[in-house]
Enzyme design. Structure first.
Site, PDB file in Angstrom:
ATOM      1  N   GLY A  35       0.846  -1.268  -0.212  1.00  0.00           N
ATOM      2  CA  GLY A  35       0.184   0.097  -0.156  1.00  0.00           C
ATOM      3  C   GLY A  35       0.824   1.365  -0.343  1.00  0.00           C
ATOM      4  O   GLY A  35       2.049   1.156  -0.447  1.00  0.00           O
ATOM      5  N   LEU A  37       0.432   3.788  -1.921  1.00  0.00           N
ATOM      6  CA  LEU A  37       0.787   3.644  -3.345  1.00  0.00           C
ATOM      7  C   LEU A  37       1.381   4.844  -3.810  1.00  0.00           C
ATOM      8  O   LEU A  37       1.187   5.953  -3.682  1.00  0.00           O
ATOM      9  CB  LEU A  37      -0.366   3.051  -4.331  1.00  0.00           C
ATOM     10  CG  LEU A  37      -0.871   1.698  -3.869  1.00  0.00           C
ATOM     11  CD1 LEU A  37      -2.090   1.657  -4.872  1.00  0.00           C
ATOM     12  CD2 LEU A  37       0.143   0.711  -4.127  1.00  0.00           C
ATOM     13  N   HIS A  38       2.535   4.782  -4.703  1.00  0.00           N
ATOM     14  CA  HIS A  38       3.143   6.007  -5.554  1.00  0.00           C
ATOM     15  C   HIS A  38       3.357   5.594  -6.902  1.00  0.00           C
ATOM     16  O   HIS A  38       3.122   4.454  -7.368  1.00  0.00           O
ATOM     17  CB  HIS A  38       4.580   6.525  -4.717  1.00  0.00           C
ATOM     18  CG  HIS A  38       5.630   5.407  -4.486  1.00  0.00           C
ATOM     19  ND1 HIS A  38       6.213   4.566  -5.533  1.00  0.00           N
ATOM     20  CD2 HIS A  38       5.826   4.842  -3.332  1.00  0.00           C
ATOM     21  CE1 HIS A  38       6.678   3.830  -4.897  1.00  0.00           C
ATOM     22  NE2 HIS A  38       6.783   3.880  -3.757  1.00  0.00           N
ATOM     23  N   HIS A  41       4.780   2.135  -7.648  1.00  0.00           N
ATOM     24  CA  HIS A  41       3.949   1.030  -7.708  1.00  0.00           C
ATOM     25  C   HIS A  41       3.023   1.073  -9.064  1.00  0.00           C
ATOM     26  O   HIS A  41       2.641   0.109  -9.564  1.00  0.00           O
ATOM     27  CB  HIS A  41       2.859   1.122  -6.401  1.00  0.00           C
ATOM     28  CG  HIS A  41       3.530   0.929  -5.187  1.00  0.00           C
ATOM     29  ND1 HIS A  41       3.456   1.856  -4.224  1.00  0.00           N
ATOM     30  CD2 HIS A  41       4.149  -0.081  -4.525  1.00  0.00           C
ATOM     31  CE1 HIS A  41       4.091   1.835  -3.222  1.00  0.00           C
ATOM     32  NE2 HIS A  41       4.472   0.362  -3.318  1.00  0.00           N
ATOM     33  N   LYS A 153      13.704  -1.487  -8.156  1.00  0.00           N
ATOM     34  CA  LYS A 153      14.233  -0.616  -7.062  1.00  0.00           C
ATOM     35  C   LYS A 153      14.543  -1.543  -5.852  1.00  0.00           C
ATOM     36  O   LYS A 153      15.638  -1.708  -5.245  1.00  0.00           O
ATOM     37  CB  LYS A 153      13.191   0.197  -6.403  1.00  0.00           C
ATOM     38  CG  LYS A 153      13.802   0.944  -5.342  1.00  0.00           C
ATOM     39  CD  LYS A 153      12.871   1.779  -4.561  1.00  0.00           C
ATOM     40  CE  LYS A 153      13.633   2.167  -3.171  1.00  0.00           C
ATOM     41  NZ  LYS A 153      13.031   1.101  -2.245  1.00  0.00           N
ATOM     42  N   GLN A 157      15.209  -8.347  -3.896  1.00  0.00           N
ATOM     43  CA  GLN A 157      13.960  -9.184  -3.745  1.00  0.00           C
ATOM     44  C   GLN A 157      13.508  -9.589  -4.939  1.00  0.00           C
ATOM     45  O   GLN A 157      12.947 -10.878  -4.983  1.00  0.00           O
ATOM     46  CB  GLN A 157      12.958  -7.924  -3.244  1.00  0.00           C
ATOM     47  CG  GLN A 157      11.378  -8.454  -3.302  1.00  0.00           C
ATOM     48  CD  GLN A 157      10.656  -7.321  -2.581  1.00  0.00           C
ATOM     49  OE1 GLN A 157      10.575  -7.185  -1.470  1.00  0.00           O
ATOM     50  NE2 GLN A 157       9.774  -6.266  -3.184  1.00  0.00           N
TER      51      GLN A 157
HETATM   52  O1  PAF Z   1       8.163  -4.764  -1.897  1.00  0.00           O
HETATM   53  C1  PAF Z   1       7.167  -4.806  -1.309  1.00  0.00           C
HETATM   54  O2  PAF Z   1       6.339  -3.802  -1.148  1.00  0.00           O
HETATM   55  C2  PAF Z   1       7.152  -6.023  -0.460  1.00  0.00           C
HETATM   56  O3  PAF Z   1       8.360  -6.785  -0.074  1.00  0.00           O
HETATM   57  C3  PAF Z   1       5.894  -7.188  -0.991  1.00  0.00           C
HETATM   58  C4  PAF Z   1       6.647  -7.802  -2.192  1.00  0.00           C
HETATM   59  C5  PAF Z   1       4.681  -6.574  -1.283  1.00  0.00           C
HETATM   60  C6  PAF Z   1       5.966  -8.328  -0.139  1.00  0.00           C
HETATM   61  O4  PAF Z   1       5.053  -8.006   1.143  1.00  0.00           O
END
Ligand code: PAF
Length: 285
Positions: A35, A37-38, A41, A153, A157
């Protein structure tokens, strides 16, 4: 004509909607978010809307990826604004579960991506990638998309999630989307909200520094010398602690293998209350 945005909080309802789409031969994209959001996202949401017939955006502030010392309680939350942004963009479904819908009574499973998940962010935020990999595995399993979209970014991950999806044969394509930046180069992040006006002036130096490193490495500079010079530059500018500023192989995040191979410069540093991370590509010669 696209369906209007629907908000769903339960996995049964979610699965029924996805099953209906699949029965109609429609492809499904998932954009996992926490959430607040920017535009970063929204670039993921637009990538999904462009490539897929239906787009689910999940909104879940995942407690498992916050250490006890981190900002779980104060993490920015604004579901109404998030909803109106998603409505305008044209996403079809917001999946915003309560914690119990994700981690039910007695939940005891954890997903660990060894090696890749233990270095860099994994070293400075122990348990972080276990939390991310566990929640992403869960969200992919609940939503069953064809593709899921993650920002570059958070480059490590993206690699961790891609490894996990391959290792577990999840049958989902993990797509990376380029980082969205402010005009001065600062990567968009929900945590930029923690910066004071003075810190906001300093913050773009993180990107400028690693971009300079990437350009000099492409021109043949020595990675180790560049890494220590970058650390010094950031510390002198007022960042601290600087967790890492390093040059790595773009696929494994192990040692950079030299010109002719794709590399990545990655850095993480605290600036006041915010911990900023960023990365840029080193193009193969
Ligand atoms: O990058 C994120 O916002 C979080 O790490 C994700 C991928 C939604 C998992 O909670």
């Amino acid at each position: 004509v696209s369906d209007p945005l629907e908000t769903v909080r339960g996995v049964q309802e979610l699965r029924a909607r996805v099953a209906e789409w699949r029965a109609g031969g429609l492809s499904v994209g998932l954009v996992p978010t926490m959430g607040a959001l920017h535009a970063g996202h929204m670039a993921l949401v637009h990538a999904s809307i462009t490539a897929m017939d239906r787009t689910i955006v999940s909104l879940f502030v995942n407690p498992k990826q916050f250490a006890p010392s981190e900002d779980l309680d104060s993490y920015p939350r604004d579901e109404d604004t998030d909803k109106s942004m998603l409505k305008t963009a044209g996403a079809q479904l917001l999946y915003a579960p309560e914690a119990g819908e994700v981690y039910g009574e007695g939940f005891s499973t954890a997903v660990t991506v060894s090696g890749l998940g233990d270095i860099l962010e994994g070293e400075f935020r122990p348990g972080f990638f276990n939390g991310v990999a566990t929640v992403v595995a869960k969200l992919l399993s609940q939503c069953r998309p064809d593709r899921a979209f993650f920002g570059e970014k958070d480059y490590q991950q993206l690699l961790v999630v891609r490894r996990m999806a391959r290792d577990l044969d999840l049958g989902v394509d993990i797509t990376g989307v380029e980082t969205v930046r402010e005009a001065d180069g600062l990567a968009l992040s929900s945590r930029n909200a923690y910066l004071t006006a003075a810190e906001r002036e300093t913050a773009p130096l993180l990107h400028q520094t690693i971009q300079g490193v990437a350009e000099r490495i492409e021109a043949g500079a020595d990675p180790a010398g560049e890494e220590s010079a970058a650390m010094d530059t950031l510390i002198e500018a007022g960042f601290g602690p600087v967790d890492y500023a390093c040059v790595r192989d773009a696929t494994t995040l192990g040692f950079y293998l030299g010109s002719g191979t794709a590399g990545r410069v990655l850095a993480a540093a605290r600036l006041g209350r915010a911990r900023l991370i960023d990365n840029v590509a080193i193009a193969p010669a």
